[in-house]
Design a protein around this motif. Structure first.
Motif, short mmCIF file in Angstrom:
data_model
loop_
_atom_site.label_atom_id
_atom_site.label_comp_id
_atom_site.label_asym_id
_atom_site.label_seq_id
_atom_site.Cartn_x
_atom_site.Cartn_y
_atom_site.Cartn_z
N VAL A 17 -12.92 7.09 -6.00
CA VAL A 17 -12.97 5.84 -6.73
C VAL A 17 -12.61 6.02 -8.20
O VAL A 17 -12.18 5.08 -8.87
N SER A 18 -12.75 7.25 -8.69
CA SER A 18 -12.44 7.59 -10.07
C SER A 18 -12.24 9.11 -10.12
O SER A 18 -12.57 9.81 -9.16
N PRO A 19 -11.72 9.64 -11.21
CA PRO A 19 -11.53 11.10 -11.29
C PRO A 19 -12.84 11.85 -11.06
O PRO A 19 -13.87 11.55 -11.67
N GLY A 20 -12.82 12.80 -10.13
CA GLY A 20 -14.00 13.60 -9.83
C GLY A 20 -14.87 13.04 -8.72
O GLY A 20 -15.78 13.73 -8.24
N ALA A 21 -14.63 11.81 -8.28
CA ALA A 21 -15.43 11.21 -7.21
C ALA A 21 -14.97 11.73 -5.84
O ALA A 21 -13.81 12.11 -5.67
N GLU A 22 -15.89 11.73 -4.86
CA GLU A 22 -15.57 12.27 -3.55
C GLU A 22 -14.48 11.47 -2.85
O GLU A 22 -14.31 10.27 -3.08
N SER A 23 -13.75 12.14 -1.98
CA SER A 23 -12.69 11.48 -1.22
C SER A 23 -13.29 10.51 -0.21
O SER A 23 -14.31 10.78 0.42
N HIS A 24 -12.65 9.38 -0.06
CA HIS A 24 -13.09 8.35 0.88
C HIS A 24 -11.85 7.67 1.44
O HIS A 24 -10.89 7.41 0.70
N ALA A 25 -11.85 7.39 2.73
CA ALA A 25 -10.67 6.82 3.38
C ALA A 25 -10.25 5.49 2.74
O ALA A 25 -9.06 5.21 2.61
N GLY A 26 -11.23 4.69 2.34
CA GLY A 26 -10.91 3.42 1.71
C GLY A 26 -10.19 3.61 0.39
O GLY A 26 -9.20 2.92 0.08
N GLN A 27 -10.66 4.57 -0.41
CA GLN A 27 -10.02 4.83 -1.70
C GLN A 27 -8.66 5.50 -1.49
O GLN A 27 -7.75 5.31 -2.30
N ILE A 28 -8.53 6.29 -0.44
CA ILE A 28 -7.24 6.90 -0.14
C ILE A 28 -6.21 5.81 0.16
O ILE A 28 -5.07 5.86 -0.32
N PHE A 29 -6.62 4.79 0.91
CA PHE A 29 -5.72 3.68 1.20
C PHE A 29 -5.25 3.03 -0.11
O PHE A 29 -4.06 2.76 -0.30
N THR A 30 -6.20 2.76 -1.01
CA THR A 30 -5.82 2.06 -2.24
C THR A 30 -4.94 2.94 -3.13
O THR A 30 -3.98 2.45 -3.73
N CYS A 31 -5.26 4.21 -3.24
CA CYS A 31 -4.49 5.09 -4.11
C CYS A 31 -3.09 5.35 -3.57
O CYS A 31 -2.10 5.30 -4.32
N VAL A 32 -3.00 5.63 -2.29
CA VAL A 32 -1.68 5.86 -1.69
C VAL A 32 -0.87 4.56 -1.71
O VAL A 32 0.34 4.57 -1.97
N GLY A 33 -1.54 3.42 -1.48
CA GLY A 33 -0.85 2.14 -1.55
C GLY A 33 -0.30 1.87 -2.94
O GLY A 33 0.82 1.40 -3.11
N ALA A 34 -1.09 2.18 -3.97
CA ALA A 34 -0.65 1.99 -5.36
C ALA A 34 0.55 2.88 -5.66
O ALA A 34 1.52 2.44 -6.30
N LEU A 35 0.50 4.13 -5.21
CA LEU A 35 1.62 5.04 -5.44
C LEU A 35 2.87 4.57 -4.69
O LEU A 35 4.00 4.73 -5.20
N ALA A 36 2.69 3.98 -3.51
CA ALA A 36 3.83 3.46 -2.76
C ALA A 36 4.49 2.30 -3.50
O ALA A 36 5.72 2.22 -3.60
N ILE A 37 3.67 1.40 -4.05
CA ILE A 37 4.21 0.26 -4.80
C ILE A 37 4.96 0.76 -6.04
O ILE A 37 6.01 0.22 -6.42
N ALA A 38 4.42 1.82 -6.67
CA ALA A 38 5.04 2.38 -7.87
C ALA A 38 6.19 3.34 -7.55
O ALA A 38 6.81 3.90 -8.45
N ASP A 39 6.47 3.53 -6.25
CA ASP A 39 7.52 4.43 -5.79
C ASP A 39 7.27 5.86 -6.27
O ASP A 39 8.18 6.56 -6.72
N ARG A 40 6.00 6.31 -6.13
CA ARG A 40 5.63 7.67 -6.55
C ARG A 40 4.86 8.41 -5.45
O ARG A 40 3.94 9.17 -5.74
N LEU A 41 5.24 8.22 -4.21
CA LEU A 41 4.60 8.93 -3.11
C LEU A 41 4.88 10.43 -3.17
O LEU A 41 4.25 11.21 -2.44
N ASP A 42 5.81 10.83 -4.02
CA ASP A 42 6.09 12.26 -4.19
C ASP A 42 4.89 13.02 -4.74
O ASP A 42 4.81 14.24 -4.62
N LEU A 43 3.92 12.29 -5.31
CA LEU A 43 2.74 12.92 -5.88
C LEU A 43 1.67 13.24 -4.84
O LEU A 43 0.71 13.96 -5.13
N VAL A 44 1.83 12.73 -3.63
CA VAL A 44 0.82 12.92 -2.58
C VAL A 44 1.00 14.27 -1.90
O VAL A 44 2.11 14.64 -1.52
N ASP A 45 -0.10 15.01 -1.74
CA ASP A 45 -0.07 16.25 -0.98
C ASP A 45 -0.21 15.86 0.49
O ASP A 45 -1.31 15.77 1.03
N ARG A 46 0.92 15.61 1.12
CA ARG A 46 0.92 15.02 2.47
C ARG A 46 0.22 15.89 3.50
O ARG A 46 -0.54 15.38 4.34
#
Length: 295
Positions: free
Chosen positions: A198-227
């Motif tokens: 949910v913020s830097p240092g917070a534990e991974s959560h599937a819901g937050q993963i959806f939002t973060c990956v979705g944001a990167l997709a909209i910004a055309d920066r999926l290259d930053l994801v460790d797939r």
């Protein structure tokens, strides 16, 4: 026209269904009737206890109906009227008439108007047009670190960042925010396991993963994801039951017929109905419309 978002009784098996590979079925007709019934439960306590989710509930129900191939199952004009009744002079939207404006409800409002092809209503009957709505969203960005608050009180969450980019992309107003800073903030929320919090240092959560990956997709920066690392973490979310949990050591979410619940035996609600149907769509289930995994 609004939908109760709380738990309730599911429907029974109807005639209109889609066959499953194991000779089961998806009770499409009952899912549709269940969603339609949510506007007629005003004598139930759950209707009033979930008023803070009213606009979200309309979005969830409408999305499920679109995926089920029944986009016209809710009255368009009444839907538009309800959405506009939730708008404030600052361009933002509240959960229901009289509720404070908030990022999450503003996103749902924009998504609903987009789905019913009524974004032009912001110009003709809304308060200030799409530019004012866009400004409400953009003003919630912290220009120093790229994060977004949900409202004037300042709580930050990657859900709000994703919602902001989602709505602004639909409004064609992404230029109003510092997109590079937003991407930088999302990247700072990445964890060693490949997930996002949910913020830097917070534990991974599937819901937050959806939002973060979705944001990167909209910004055309999926290259930053460790797939590979993220794919491994997500695959470990499946339990022996076949269901998926949101993080380690938690129970799975699962589906029911005639409205969908989080797991067998629980009461159904519109939130899990849309995600259950969306999950089936992503799996290529026959008879369902394709879901946009980002929007």
């Amino acid at each position: 026209m609004s939908l109760v978002s709380g738990p309730g009784k599911g429907g029974t098996v109807g005639e209109d269904h889609v066959d499953l590979p194991d000779n089961g079925y998806l009770a499409v007709d009952n899912h549709v009737k269940y969603i339609q019934s949510l506007d007629r439960r005003k004598d139930e306590l759950e209707y009033w206890l979930t008023e803070h989710l009213r606009l979200n509930g309309v979005y969830w129900g409408l999305t499920a109906l679109h995926l089920l191939g029944r986009p016209d199952a809710l009255p368009r004009n009444e839907t538009i009227e309800f959405v506009l009744s939730c708008q404030h002079q600052n361009g933002g939207f509240g959960a229901a008439p009289g509720h404070d404006a908030h990022m999450l409800y503003t996103v749902s409002a924009v998504q609903i108007l987009t789905m019913v092809d009524a974004l032009d209503e912001l110009e003709t009957r809304g308060k200030g047009g799409r530019e004012r709505t866009g400004k409400f969203i953009a003003d919630l960005q912290n220009r120093a670190n790229g994060s977004f608050a949900g409202d004037e009180w300042g709580e930050t969450d990657t859900r709000f960042l994703y919602g902001a980019l989602n709505a602004l992309s639909l409004l064609d107003l992404l230029s109003l925010v510092d997109l590079a800073k937003a991407v930088e903030y999302v990247h700072a929320c990445a964890n060693f396991d490949g997930g996002y919090g949910v913020s830097p240092g917070a534990e991974s959560h599937a819901g937050q993963i959806f939002t973060c990956v979705g944001a990167l997709a909209i910004a055309d920066r999926l290259d930053l994801v460790d797939r590979d690392r993220l794919g491994g973490w997500l695959s470990e979310r499946q339990l022996e039951s076949g269901g998926l949990n949101g993080r380690p050591e938690k129970l799975e979410d699962d589906t029911e017929m005639g409205g969908i619940a989080d797991r067998p035996g629980d009461m159904v609600d519109v939130f899990h109905t849309v995600f259950g149907v969306a999950g089936l769509s992503l799996l290529g289930f026959p008879g369902l419309e394709s879901v946009d995994a980002v929007l």
